[in-house]
Scaffold this motif. Structure first.
Motif, short mmCIF file in Angstrom:
data_model
loop_
_atom_site.label_atom_id
_atom_site.label_comp_id
_atom_site.label_asym_id
_atom_site.label_seq_id
_atom_site.Cartn_x
_atom_site.Cartn_y
_atom_site.Cartn_z
N GLN A 209 -19.71 -12.16 -11.38
CA GLN A 209 -18.50 -11.35 -11.24
C GLN A 209 -17.39 -12.00 -12.07
O GLN A 209 -17.22 -13.22 -12.06
CB GLN A 209 -18.07 -11.24 -9.78
CG GLN A 209 -16.94 -10.25 -9.54
CD GLN A 209 -16.60 -10.10 -8.08
OE1 GLN A 209 -16.71 -11.04 -7.29
NE2 GLN A 209 -16.18 -8.89 -7.68
N ILE A 210 -16.66 -11.16 -12.79
CA ILE A 210 -15.58 -11.61 -13.67
C ILE A 210 -14.25 -11.13 -13.11
O ILE A 210 -14.16 -10.03 -12.54
CB ILE A 210 -15.77 -11.06 -15.09
CG1 ILE A 210 -17.17 -11.36 -15.64
CG2 ILE A 210 -14.69 -11.60 -16.03
CD1 ILE A 210 -17.42 -12.80 -15.93
N ARG A 211 -13.22 -11.94 -13.28
CA ARG A 211 -11.87 -11.51 -12.95
C ARG A 211 -10.90 -12.10 -13.96
O ARG A 211 -11.18 -13.14 -14.57
CB ARG A 211 -11.46 -11.91 -11.54
CG ARG A 211 -11.09 -13.37 -11.39
CD ARG A 211 -10.58 -13.70 -10.00
NE ARG A 211 -10.15 -15.09 -9.91
CZ ARG A 211 -9.73 -15.68 -8.79
NH1 ARG A 211 -9.70 -14.99 -7.65
NH2 ARG A 211 -9.37 -16.95 -8.80
N SER A 212 -9.77 -11.46 -14.12
CA SER A 212 -8.70 -11.98 -14.98
C SER A 212 -7.50 -12.33 -14.12
O SER A 212 -7.19 -11.63 -13.14
CB SER A 212 -8.31 -10.98 -16.06
OG SER A 212 -7.73 -9.83 -15.47
N GLU A 213 -6.83 -13.40 -14.50
CA GLU A 213 -5.59 -13.80 -13.84
C GLU A 213 -4.48 -13.73 -14.87
O GLU A 213 -4.52 -14.45 -15.88
CB GLU A 213 -5.71 -15.21 -13.28
CG GLU A 213 -4.44 -15.71 -12.60
CD GLU A 213 -4.54 -17.19 -12.24
OE1 GLU A 213 -5.07 -17.49 -11.15
OE2 GLU A 213 -4.11 -18.03 -13.06
N VAL A 214 -3.50 -12.89 -14.65
CA VAL A 214 -2.43 -12.66 -15.61
C VAL A 214 -1.12 -13.17 -15.03
O VAL A 214 -0.74 -12.79 -13.92
CB VAL A 214 -2.31 -11.17 -15.98
CG1 VAL A 214 -1.20 -10.95 -16.99
CG2 VAL A 214 -3.64 -10.64 -16.52
N SER A 232 -1.33 -11.84 -11.20
CA SER A 232 -1.96 -10.58 -10.81
C SER A 232 -3.41 -10.63 -11.27
O SER A 232 -3.72 -11.19 -12.33
CB SER A 232 -1.24 -9.38 -11.44
OG SER A 232 -1.31 -9.43 -12.85
N TYR A 233 -4.30 -10.06 -10.46
CA TYR A 233 -5.73 -10.21 -10.72
C TYR A 233 -6.35 -8.84 -10.99
O TYR A 233 -5.97 -7.83 -10.38
CB TYR A 233 -6.43 -10.87 -9.53
CG TYR A 233 -5.99 -12.30 -9.28
CD1 TYR A 233 -6.59 -13.35 -9.95
CD2 TYR A 233 -4.97 -12.58 -8.37
CE1 TYR A 233 -6.19 -14.67 -9.73
CE2 TYR A 233 -4.57 -13.89 -8.14
CZ TYR A 233 -5.18 -14.92 -8.83
OH TYR A 233 -4.78 -16.21 -8.60
N ARG A 234 -7.31 -8.86 -11.87
CA ARG A 234 -8.15 -7.69 -12.11
C ARG A 234 -9.59 -8.14 -11.88
O ARG A 234 -10.14 -8.92 -12.67
CB ARG A 234 -7.98 -7.16 -13.53
CG ARG A 234 -8.88 -5.97 -13.86
CD ARG A 234 -8.53 -5.38 -15.21
NE ARG A 234 -9.38 -4.24 -15.54
CZ ARG A 234 -9.19 -3.43 -16.57
NH1 ARG A 234 -8.14 -3.63 -17.37
NH2 ARG A 234 -10.00 -2.41 -16.81
#
Length: 255
Positions: A209-214, A232-234
């Motif tokens: 599972q991948i997520r981005s932290e902006v 904020s996470y996606r």
């Protein structure tokens, strides 16, 4: 009185009484096909007519392709206009992914956010299934870059450009926009599996599972602008790992 032989010799060496000798006539005939001062033909002129036609067609095609490339790149980076509104899809099909330009026509667009990519994996081992903590792929790249006078292009751009590719080809609900979206998913999965392969988790990676932290970049101290730096996470859905997602050496080991 001069003899006959003496007169013949004198008349032959005179300035205008006799024509050229045999050797002179041969030289004159050999140069009769060329004008004065003309050398051998070079370049396309030295080719036969069929080859000249082929060369002219090839040069024309190359010129047309070069003009089309310049026109497409210009339309891609130009501000929105009538042509890009009507033929934007054709321009994108030509540009992406080989010739993508991430800049504006009159000014660059510097990044205003820090984006970090994380991954976690579901491991099947002797003790059953378990999920690893989130691992920062961007953090690993940052460690490899800091203090390195000649950082690798892979550490600088592979993950960042791969994520930009994914975001640009998916909607906010992580639905792929056609073939480019599917290709970006495969690209991200392969990057993640390549990085996970460097760690020993005591089992087989079944899903990832991948997520981005902006995080927005904070305003400088002298500025009165208020910018929130809260992350904020996606979070993307779980992906089942397939043989196509594995590095080449892992594929060989499975076989």
């Amino acid at each position: 009185m001069d003899s006959y032989d003496d007169r013949g010799v004198g008349s032959g060496s005179g300035s205008g009484s006799a024509g050229p000798g045999p050797g002179q006539r041969e030289d004159a005939s050999s140069g009769a096909g060329r004008g004065a001062g003309q050398g051998p033909r070079v370049g396309m002129a030295a080719l036969s007519l069929p080859y000249q036609i082929v060369a002219a067609i090839a040069l024309s095609v190359i010129g047309l392709v070069a003009c089309a490339q310049l026109a497409m790149v210009f339309l891609h980076v130009a501000p929105s206009n009538t042509l890009t509104k009507q033929h934007g899809e054709a321009v994108d099909d030509w540009i992406y992914p080989e010739f993508e330009q991430n800049w504006k026509l009159f000014a660059p667009n510097p990044l205003q956010q820090n984006v970090a990519i994380h991954v976690r994996a579901e491991i099947a081992g002797a003790d059953g299934r378990r999920t690893t903590p989130w691992m920062s792929l961007s953090g690993e790249d940052g460690k490899a870059i800091r203090g390195n006078l000649l950082p690798s292009h892979i550490h600088q751009n592979e993950l960042r450009r791969g994520w930009d590719f994914y975001v640009g080809s998916h909607d906010n609900d992580n639905r792929a926009n056609g073939l480019r979206g599917e290709l970006s998913e495969q690209y991200i999965r392969r990057i993640a599996m390549l990085r996970l392969g460097k760690h020993d988790y005591g089992g087989t990676v079944e899903r990832i599972q991948i997520r981005s932290e902006v995080r927005s970049i904070a305003a400088p101290g002298w500025s009165e602008e208020k910018i929130s730096t809260k992350p904020s996470y996606r979070v993307l859905p779980w992906w089942t790992v397939t043989p196509a997602d594995l590095p080449e050496n892992a594929k060989g080991a499975d076989k």
